[in-house]
Design an enzyme around this catalytic site. Structure first.
Site, PDB file in Angstrom:
ATOM      1  N   ASP A  12      -1.166   1.004   0.921  1.00 45.97           N
ATOM      2  CA  ASP A  12       0.253   1.307   1.099  1.00 45.97           C
ATOM      3  C   ASP A  12       0.870   1.822  -0.207  1.00 45.97           C
ATOM      4  O   ASP A  12       0.448   1.428  -1.292  1.00 45.97           O
ATOM      5  CB  ASP A  12       0.970   0.027   1.559  1.00 45.97           C
ATOM      6  CG  ASP A  12       2.330   0.328   2.155  1.00 45.97           C
ATOM      7  OD1 ASP A  12       2.669   1.512   2.360  1.00 45.97           O
ATOM      8  OD2 ASP A  12       3.071  -0.636   2.422  1.00 45.97           O
ATOM      9  N   ASN A  60       1.820   5.014  13.150  1.00 44.31           N
ATOM     10  CA  ASN A  60       1.975   6.187  12.275  1.00 44.31           C
ATOM     11  C   ASN A  60       2.147   7.501  13.048  1.00 44.31           C
ATOM     12  O   ASN A  60       2.639   8.489  12.501  1.00 44.31           O
ATOM     13  CB  ASN A  60       0.794   6.341  11.310  1.00 44.31           C
ATOM     14  CG  ASN A  60       0.804   5.348  10.164  1.00 44.31           C
ATOM     15  OD1 ASN A  60      -0.239   5.036   9.590  1.00 44.31           O
ATOM     16  ND2 ASN A  60       1.979   4.829   9.818  1.00 44.31           N
TER      17      ASN A  60
HETATM   18  C1  FPP Z   1       0.739   4.214   3.563  1.00 42.70           C
HETATM   19  O1  FPP Z   1       1.555   4.781   2.580  1.00 42.70           O
HETATM   20  C2  FPP Z   1      -0.422   5.001   3.772  1.00 42.70           C
HETATM   21  C3  FPP Z   1      -0.724   5.687   4.922  1.00 42.70           C
HETATM   22  C4  FPP Z   1       0.137   5.694   6.103  1.00 42.70           C
HETATM   23  C5  FPP Z   1      -1.938   6.472   5.044  1.00 42.70           C
HETATM   24  C6  FPP Z   1      -3.120   6.037   4.268  1.00 42.70           C
HETATM   25  C7  FPP Z   1      -3.886   7.230   3.915  1.00 42.70           C
HETATM   26  C8  FPP Z   1      -4.547   7.451   2.784  1.00 42.70           C
HETATM   27  C9  FPP Z   1      -4.731   6.451   1.722  1.00 42.70           C
HETATM   28  C10 FPP Z   1      -5.122   8.776   2.476  1.00 42.70           C
HETATM   29  C11 FPP Z   1      -6.212   9.314   3.236  1.00 42.70           C
HETATM   30  C12 FPP Z   1      -7.159   8.448   3.884  1.00 42.70           C
HETATM   31  C13 FPP Z   1      -8.399   8.851   4.152  1.00 42.70           C
HETATM   32  C14 FPP Z   1      -9.247   8.056   5.042  1.00 42.70           C
HETATM   33  C15 FPP Z   1      -8.945  10.076   3.585  1.00 42.70           C
HETATM   34  P1  FPP Z   1       3.048   5.164   2.967  1.00 42.70           P
HETATM   35  O2  FPP Z   1       3.077   6.593   3.315  1.00 42.70           O
HETATM   36  O3  FPP Z   1       3.529   4.233   4.037  1.00 42.70           O
HETATM   37  O4  FPP Z   1       3.780   4.887   1.617  1.00 42.70           O
HETATM   38  P2  FPP Z   1       5.283   4.387   1.453  1.00 42.70           P
HETATM   39  O5  FPP Z   1       5.357   3.038   2.095  1.00 42.70           O
HETATM   40  O6  FPP Z   1       5.445   4.330  -0.018  1.00 42.70           O
HETATM   41  O7  FPP Z   1       6.151   5.420   2.109  1.00 42.70           O
END
Ligand code: FPP
Length: 235
Positions: A12, A60
């Site tokens: 996250d 998501n």
């Molecule tokens: C949460 O951060 C993360 C995600 C929803 C996606 C996770 C994806 C990756 C780490 C990258 C790619 C993965 C692979 C398998 C190549 P957020 O967007 O919710 O962050 P925030 O809470 O700060 O907005």
């Protein structure tokens, strides 16, 4: 040192990392993909047999279309570019979740890399994709109900073992550790059944900044925690 067998991670903070730099959220996810590579390598080096990463939750899909498309493209590129690395680290690639909801070309590539890596000896790298813990429990319940309806099992036979065997994770042990980055202290529908006895670690670090050193420190701390699974030690 007791190395955990199975580490599960909620990755996250990509969005906040990007915001701090005045960049788009997708830039944050790109940086997050590099951390995936770093943590996969570190896990292999430490001899961690199972690594499960929450890459895309079923919730998501509700994000803006551009972000969803960007994440799907990122997953696709990761699979394409890193399949050699997955083979080198000797991990079997595995996926849990409603994989049928992914774009067809990505689901197909995922299937290909899973097949190619299926005999790798070092452990299992699982991506939770289009994954939701409640959905998983409902899917398992439906499967069990069907088996009962067909007379394959009786209601009395349903126990924890049968239930676990019908989850997406039927081929994985329960995680020993759950790590969540970015300072949020919640489970967000991740592995609700499987995390019953896991040790939880929360860090303020945003996922793109999550380092090998911090990861190793968490694994060290785990080794010193006293897990009793509801019993008493030295009784
Ligand atoms: C949460 O951060 C993360 C995600 C929803 C996606 C996770 C994806 C990756 C780490 C990258 C790619 C993965 C692979 C398998 C190549 P957020 O967007 O919710 O962050 P925030 O809470 O700060 O907005």
């Amino acid at each position: 040192m007791t190395i955990p067998k199975h580490v599960a991670i909620i990755m996250d903070g990509n969005g906040r990392w990007a915001k701090q730099r005045g960049q788009t959220r997708l830039k944050g996810h790109n940086a997050g993909a590099e951390t995936v590579e770093r943590i996969m390598k570190a896990s292999a080096d430490m001899g961690i047999k199972y690594l499960t990463l929450y890459a895309f939750s079923i919730e998501n899909w509700n994000r803006p279309k551009l972000e969803v498309e960007g994440l799907m493209q990122l997953l696709h590129n990761f699979l394409k570019k890193k399949r050699k690395l997955i083979m080198k680290e000797g991990y079997r690639l595995n996926a849990i979740g409603r994989i049928d909801m992914l774009p067809e070309k990505t689901a197909k590539l995922l299937e290909e890399v899973m097949k190619e890596s299926e005999n790798n000896p070092n452990g299992t790298l699982t991506f939770a994709l289009s994954y939701g813990g409640r959905t998983e429990i409902i899917d398992a319940t439906k499967q069990i109900a069907e088996k009962v309806a067909k007379g394959e099992i009786s209601v009395d036979q349903i126990d924890e073992q049968i239930f676990s065997a019908n989850l997406y994770t039927s081929n994985l042990p329960d995680p020993d550790i759950m790590i969540r980055t970015s300072g949020e202290i919640r489970l967000s529908n991740f592995l609700l059944w499987q995390l019953s006895y896991a040790e939880f670690f929360f860090t303020e670090t945003l996922w793109p900044d999550f380092s090998r050193e911090e990861y190793e420190q968490i694994i060290n701390t785990f080794a010193n925690r006293d897990r009793r699974f509801g019993g008493v030690k030295n009784a």
